[in-house]
Design a protein around this motif. Structure first.
Motif, PDB file in Angstrom:
ATOM      1  N   GLY A  65       0.798  -1.357   0.039  1.00 14.75           N
ATOM      2  CA  GLY A  65       0.008   0.024  -0.163  1.00 14.75           C
ATOM      3  C   GLY A  65       0.827   1.315  -0.024  1.00 14.75           C
ATOM      4  N   THR A  66       2.123   1.365  -0.023  1.00 17.47           N
ATOM      5  CA  THR A  66       2.959   2.066   0.172  1.00 17.47           C
ATOM      6  C   THR A  66       4.198   1.938  -1.042  1.00 17.47           C
ATOM      7  OG1 THR A  66       4.506   1.620   1.712  1.00 17.47           O
ATOM      8  CG2 THR A  66       2.602   2.741   2.509  1.00 17.47           C
ATOM      9  N   SER A 417     -10.268   2.929  -2.118  1.00 14.63           N
ATOM     10  CA  SER A 417     -10.026   3.314  -0.456  1.00 14.63           C
ATOM     11  C   SER A 417      -9.551   4.654  -0.305  1.00 14.63           C
ATOM     12  CB  SER A 417      -8.922   2.464   0.028  1.00 14.63           C
ATOM     13  OG  SER A 417      -7.560   2.484  -0.380  1.00 14.63           O
ATOM     14  N   GLN A 422      -6.127   4.454   4.035  1.00 15.66           N
ATOM     15  CA  GLN A 422      -4.728   3.703   3.473  1.00 15.66           C
ATOM     16  C   GLN A 422      -3.760   4.079   4.804  1.00 15.66           C
ATOM     17  OE1 GLN A 422      -4.038   5.553   0.131  1.00 15.66           O
ATOM     18  NE2 GLN A 422      -5.002   4.207  -1.110  1.00 15.66           N
TER      19      GLN A 422
END
Length: 475
Positions: A65-66, A417, A422
């Motif tokens: 997610g990063t 999202s 997040q």
């Protein structure tokens, strides 16, 4: 008699005119800045955001997610066509320790990219709080390669330091977060920030903070009035409404200290207070240091602004609070007293939930500590605040910093999202990792290289092997 009165009136008018002229010339003059023709009417409001992190190699936490911080910063340089504006509290991209060449590589690569900007006809501007710019090797190199560097005399201006850390690229893209232009921020420290693309409405407002710093060079006082070009475009009462990754979002940037806040600019402290106040379900905080004190050479006093607001949220609104603090050698012993004071509020109350954990890095075989959690953010059920300060009283009073508040709009189910979701997922990942330790009553730890829990099978000073604590042990 009338002649004498006329003389007095004329003298008074002349004095008033002189004062007015002095005020005008004491203002920060940015009339030459055309801001590339960008204004509130034609700026971009359809933006993209990514979370950037530096996670040291020895920390077993995924980048799900990063994206890596170094990758994000290089991506910004790939996009640069006209200008790159950087504010950093520290410049140390080259390691002076030859044995750490591998760790310093990312810093050296970034420095080389910055040195090459002039050849690409991209103007590099750096606002620095370093006392002697030409004594800093990295800044001296950048000056030799065509960069413009303005240094602020923070001691004279605020009796503090420059802690701001952000980039503005082409007045369209931006980075803001915890990382400095330091090789350790790209290798050994756990850092977090966001990069926002194609968002000139928001980025233009952050550029105005950069421009404020830029115009303060050679000054030993803060101007009495500010130019209109430094007035905030958005604030906590008039937020930017835009689309971020396809979702309805609001945002604004904040600043510190008070005397660095021109008309309509929200102070960092007020931004933090508003985010806490508007939380409905939870407040999750990841911070290097949490110490509600104002200290000087002679005494210390309790600083209640943030700590008191958290207590109100906990007791009056029954908001769930998670506080994740770094455990390191510099951690003040009173941090644990304040943490336990928060926890004790919920002892005999129902629907009251506060938990404090400490992120403890691993002790290396050579005795050094890596993976210090250098985060400075808060996430609630509806907002994210990313700043440049630890939550220590002195920081907000004297130091220069900037913050970003991003909030989701409404409660409708979005296709993708939101940034809030997040960041919450990232916090939960760290919170439940094997590197966090829960504060327990009557067990006050000392966060130092001696007492930080060691890696398994780490040899002690006698040469014997000692077994490290397993995951999820309490401090």
């Amino acid at each position: 008699m009338k002649s004498q009165q006329k003389c007095i009136v004329i003298f008074a008018l002349v004095c008033c005119f002189a004062v007015l002229v002095a005020l005008i010339f004491s203002a920060v003059d940015v009339l030459g800045e055309d801001e590339d023709g960008i204004n509130e009417e034609n700026c971009s409001k359809n933006c993209q955001v990514v979370i950037v992190e530096n996670i040291p190699e020895d920390i077993s936490i995924s980048h799900e997610g990063t994206i890596p911080l170094s990758t994000g910063l290089h991506n910004l340089l790939d996009l640069a066509q006209k200008s790159v504006e950087i504010v950093s509290p520290l410049w140390a991209l080259n390691s002076t320790n030859g044995s750490r060449f591998a760790q310093a590589k990312q810093g050296q690569l970034l420095l080389q990219r910055l040195m090459g900007l002039k050849a690409q006809r991209v103007h590099l501007k750096v606002a620095s709080g370093e006392e002697n710019t030409r004594a800093i090797p990295e800044l001296k190199l950048l000056l030799n390669y065509g960069a413009d560097v303005h240094d602020l005399n923070m001691t004279a201006l605020t009796n503090g330091e420059l802690h701001s850390s952000f980039w503005v690229v082409d007045r369209k893209h931006m980075y803001i977060g915890s990382a400095a232009m330091d090789w350790r921020s790209l290798s050994m420290r756990k850092e977090m920030g966001v990069i926002i693309y194609n968002c000139s409405c928001l980025v233009l407002d952050l550029h105005r903070i950069f421009n404020l710093y830029w115009q303060l060079q050679f000054r030993d006082f803060v101007p009495a009035i500010w130019s209109k070009r430094l007035t905030a475009l958005y604030n906590k009462d008039r937020m930017l409404k835009f689309h971020l990754n396809g979702t309805n979002t609001t945002a604004y940037v904040s600043s510190s200290p008070d005397i660095f806040c021109p008309k309509d600019r929200t102070r960092d402290l007020d931004a933090i207070m508003r985010v806490i106040q508007e939380a409905n379900k939870f407040i999750y905080i990841s911070m290097t240091d949490y110490l509600p004190l104002i200290t000087n050479s002679s005494h210390s006093k309790y600083w209640s602004r943030i700590d008191g607001k958290l207590r109100e949220a906990l007791i009056l609104k029954r908001i769930k609070i998670h506080l994740l603090i770094s455990c390191r050698e510099q951690t003040h012993p009173l941090t644990f007293n304040f943490a336990w004071s928060l926890k004790s509020l919920c002892m005999d109350l129902s629907n009251c939930s506060v938990e404090v954990r400490f992120f403890s890095p691993r002790l290396q075989e050579d005795g050094s500590i890596k993976g210090i959690n250098h985060h400075r953010y808060m996430v609630t059920d509806n907002s994210v605040y990313i700043g440049n300060f630890d939550w220590v009283g002195n920081e907000f009073l004297y130091n220069a910093g900037a913050g970003l508040v991003i909030s989701k709009v409404g409660h409708e189910k979005e296709k993708s999202s939101t940034l809030v979701e997040q960041v919450k997922a990232m916090f939960d990942r760290d919170w439940h990792s094997t590197y966090t330790k829960t504060l327990q009553p009557n067990k006050v730890p000392t966060c130092s290289s001696i007492t930080v829990f060691p890696s398994p099978l780490l040899k002690d000073q006698t040469g014997h092997t000692q077994q490290g604590n397993g995951p999820n042990n309490s401090l």
